[in-house]
Design an enzyme around this catalytic site. Structure first.
Site, PDB file in Angstrom:
ATOM      1  N   ASN A  85       0.853  -1.180   0.000  1.00  0.00           N
ATOM      2  CA  ASN A  85       0.000   0.000   0.000  1.00  0.00           C
ATOM      3  C   ASN A  85       0.896   1.239   0.000  1.00  0.00           C
ATOM      4  OD1 ASN A  85      -2.353  -1.582   0.198  1.00  0.00           O
ATOM      5  ND2 ASN A  85      -2.173  -1.696   2.421  1.00  0.00           N
ATOM      6  N   SER A  93      -1.207   2.935   6.182  1.00  0.00           N
ATOM      7  CA  SER A  93      -1.436   3.543   7.496  1.00  0.00           C
ATOM      8  C   SER A  93      -0.148   3.689   8.301  1.00  0.00           C
ATOM      9  CB  SER A  93      -2.453   2.727   8.296  1.00  0.00           C
ATOM     10  OG  SER A  93      -1.984   1.419   8.516  1.00  0.00           O
ATOM     11  N   HIS A  98       6.489  -1.467   3.657  1.00  0.00           N
ATOM     12  CA  HIS A  98       6.285  -2.859   4.056  1.00  0.00           C
ATOM     13  C   HIS A  98       5.536  -3.622   2.988  1.00  0.00           C
ATOM     14  CE1 HIS A  98       3.056  -0.326   5.692  1.00  0.00           C
ATOM     15  NE2 HIS A  98       2.235  -1.341   5.484  1.00  0.00           N
TER      16      HIS A  98
HETATM   17  P1  DGP Z   1      -0.747  -0.504   5.872  1.00  0.00           P
HETATM   18  O1  DGP Z   1      -2.191  -0.195   6.072  1.00  0.00           O
HETATM   19  O2  DGP Z   1      -0.446  -1.052   4.488  1.00  0.00           O
HETATM   20  O3  DGP Z   1       0.135   0.653   6.255  1.00  0.00           O
HETATM   21  O4  DGP Z   1      -0.433  -1.709   6.846  1.00  0.00           O
HETATM   22  C1  DGP Z   1       0.011  -1.524   8.157  1.00  0.00           C
HETATM   23  C2  DGP Z   1      -0.207  -2.826   8.876  1.00  0.00           C
HETATM   24  O5  DGP Z   1       0.526  -2.775  10.086  1.00  0.00           O
HETATM   25  C3  DGP Z   1      -1.642  -3.129   9.248  1.00  0.00           C
HETATM   26  O6  DGP Z   1      -2.088  -4.284   8.554  1.00  0.00           O
HETATM   27  C4  DGP Z   1      -1.623  -3.389  10.745  1.00  0.00           C
HETATM   28  C5  DGP Z   1      -0.140  -3.546  11.050  1.00  0.00           C
HETATM   29  N1  DGP Z   1       0.260  -3.050  12.344  1.00  0.00           N
HETATM   30  C6  DGP Z   1       0.032  -1.820  12.856  1.00  0.00           C
HETATM   31  N2  DGP Z   1       0.553  -1.714  14.092  1.00  0.00           N
HETATM   32  C7  DGP Z   1       1.135  -2.921  14.349  1.00  0.00           C
HETATM   33  C8  DGP Z   1       1.849  -3.440  15.484  1.00  0.00           C
HETATM   34  O7  DGP Z   1       2.071  -2.785  16.506  1.00  0.00           O
HETATM   35  N3  DGP Z   1       2.293  -4.731  15.394  1.00  0.00           N
HETATM   36  C9  DGP Z   1       2.076  -5.483  14.266  1.00  0.00           C
HETATM   37  N4  DGP Z   1       2.551  -6.734  14.290  1.00  0.00           N
HETATM   38  N5  DGP Z   1       1.414  -5.031  13.199  1.00  0.00           N
HETATM   39  C10 DGP Z   1       0.949  -3.765  13.244  1.00  0.00           C
END
Ligand code: DGP
Length: 112
Positions: A85, A93, A98
């Site tokens: 994304n 977000s 990633h």
């Molecule tokens: P995006 O929406 O593409 O930016 O994906 C961000 C992702 O990161 C979302 O699927 C949830 C994940 N995420 C957010 N905070 C944390 C966290 O503290 N730990 C983990 N393992 N994942 C997280």
């Protein structure tokens, strides 16, 4: 600093599935599929759109890690989806580049 920087520093726990000098991969805290792993560069690049041609080896390595992680998690035969994304319209977000590696169920197209 993003939440992923805090994971890299060990300030927030994560279920790590792979790590090397350049990359960390861990399970998404809010999985959208039975298997949902995030593959991140240790270098804090905010968005794919911030990368340059010189980042091609790192980007290739991230994709290769996604392939190997999917294989290790048993997704290669049935398939899986790799998503990046980018920015607001892309639904990003966390401003740290990633790859989402998702599998264990069929996905639809277009993704919406
Ligand atoms: P995006 O929406 O593409 O930016 O994906 C961000 C992702 O990161 C979302 O699927 C949830 C994940 N995420 C957010 N905070 C944390 C966290 O503290 N730990 C983990 N393992 N994942 C997280």
């Amino acid at each position: 600093m993003t939440v992923f920087d805090r994971i890299l520093k060990g300030e927030i726990p994560a279920k790590v599935v792979f790590e090397d000098e350049q990359v960390l991969a861990f399970h998404d805290v809010n999985p959208q599929a039975p298997i949902h792993v995030l593959v991140i560069p240790k270098r804090a690049i905010p968005r794919l759109s911030d990368t340059v041609d010189a980042d091609a080896p790192l980007l290739g390595h991230l994709l290769g890690c996604a392939r190997e992680i999917a294989k290790q998690l048993g997704l290669s035969e049935d398939g899986y989806r790799v998503v990046v994304n980018v920015g607001i319209d892309g639904g990003q977000s966390v401003e740290h580049l990633h790859l989402h590696v998702m599998g264990g169920r069929p996905f639809v197209w277009p993704p919406g």
